[in-house]
Design an enzyme around this catalytic site. Structure first.
Site, PDB file in Angstrom:
ATOM      1  N   SER A  59      24.636   8.344  16.517  1.00  0.00           N
ATOM      2  CA  SER A  59      25.574   8.165  17.620  1.00  0.00           C
ATOM      3  C   SER A  59      26.004   9.525  18.164  1.00  0.00           C
ATOM      4  O   SER A  59      26.236  10.465  17.410  1.00  0.00           O
ATOM      5  CB  SER A  59      26.791   7.388  17.104  1.00  0.00           C
ATOM      6  OG  SER A  59      27.710   7.207  18.145  1.00  0.00           O
ATOM      7  N   GLY A  60      26.084   9.614  19.482  1.00  0.00           N
ATOM      8  CA  GLY A  60      26.611  10.812  20.114  1.00  0.00           C
ATOM      9  C   GLY A  60      25.651  11.969  20.285  1.00  0.00           C
ATOM     10  O   GLY A  60      26.085  13.081  20.607  1.00  0.00           O
TER      11      GLY A  60
ATOM     12  N   SER B   9      19.448   2.817  15.878  1.00  0.00           N
ATOM     13  CA  SER B   9      18.679   1.833  15.102  1.00  0.00           C
ATOM     14  C   SER B   9      18.195   2.536  13.833  1.00  0.00           C
ATOM     15  O   SER B   9      17.036   2.931  13.736  1.00  0.00           O
ATOM     16  CB  SER B   9      17.521   1.273  15.924  1.00  0.00           C
ATOM     17  OG  SER B   9      16.855   2.252  16.667  1.00  0.00           O
TER      18      SER B   9
END
Length: 117
Positions: free
Chosen positions: A16-17, A88
């Site tokens: 994430s990010g 994922s």
């Protein structure tokens, strides 16, 4: 296909990010500039629409990825490039997405994004 060309899926994955959605938007813009039809499957849009009935548990994430895979299949079958940018982390989830596509008809590119913050 509707466009007269073979479709493909570009599956951007990573933590994430790290900029997956930014890269996806830039890729879509670049493809459009080359008159290549594409559709970005943005996680925020997908989570507020297609998957609004799901939460953020491991099972919900797996179902989200399954739904995104199905949409990406339809986009690629129409001859467009589907650009999916999702966290994922499980190899099995990415493998299931890849296996949903017939290599002779649509290409699947998995790209791991690890940009520094």
């Amino acid at each position: 296909s509707l466009s007269g060309s073979h479709g493909a899926v570009v599956w951007l994955t990573g933590r994430s990010g790290v900029g997956k959605s930014t890269i996806a938007a830039l890729l879509e813009e670049r493809l459009l500039g080359k008159a290549v039809l594409s559709l970005q499957l943005d996680p925020k849009v997908v989570c507020h629409g297609l998957c609004s009935d799901l939460g953020f548990t491991r099972l919900a994430r797996a179902e989200t990825l399954r739904r995104v895979t199905e949409v990406a299949k339809h986009v690629a079958d129409a001859g467009l490039i589907a650009i999916a940018s999702f966290v994922s982390p499980l190899r099995a989830e990415r493998a299931a997405a890849r296996e949903a596509f017939r290599p002779e008809q649509n290409r699947f590119f998995e790209v791991y994004v690890a940009a520094a913050k």
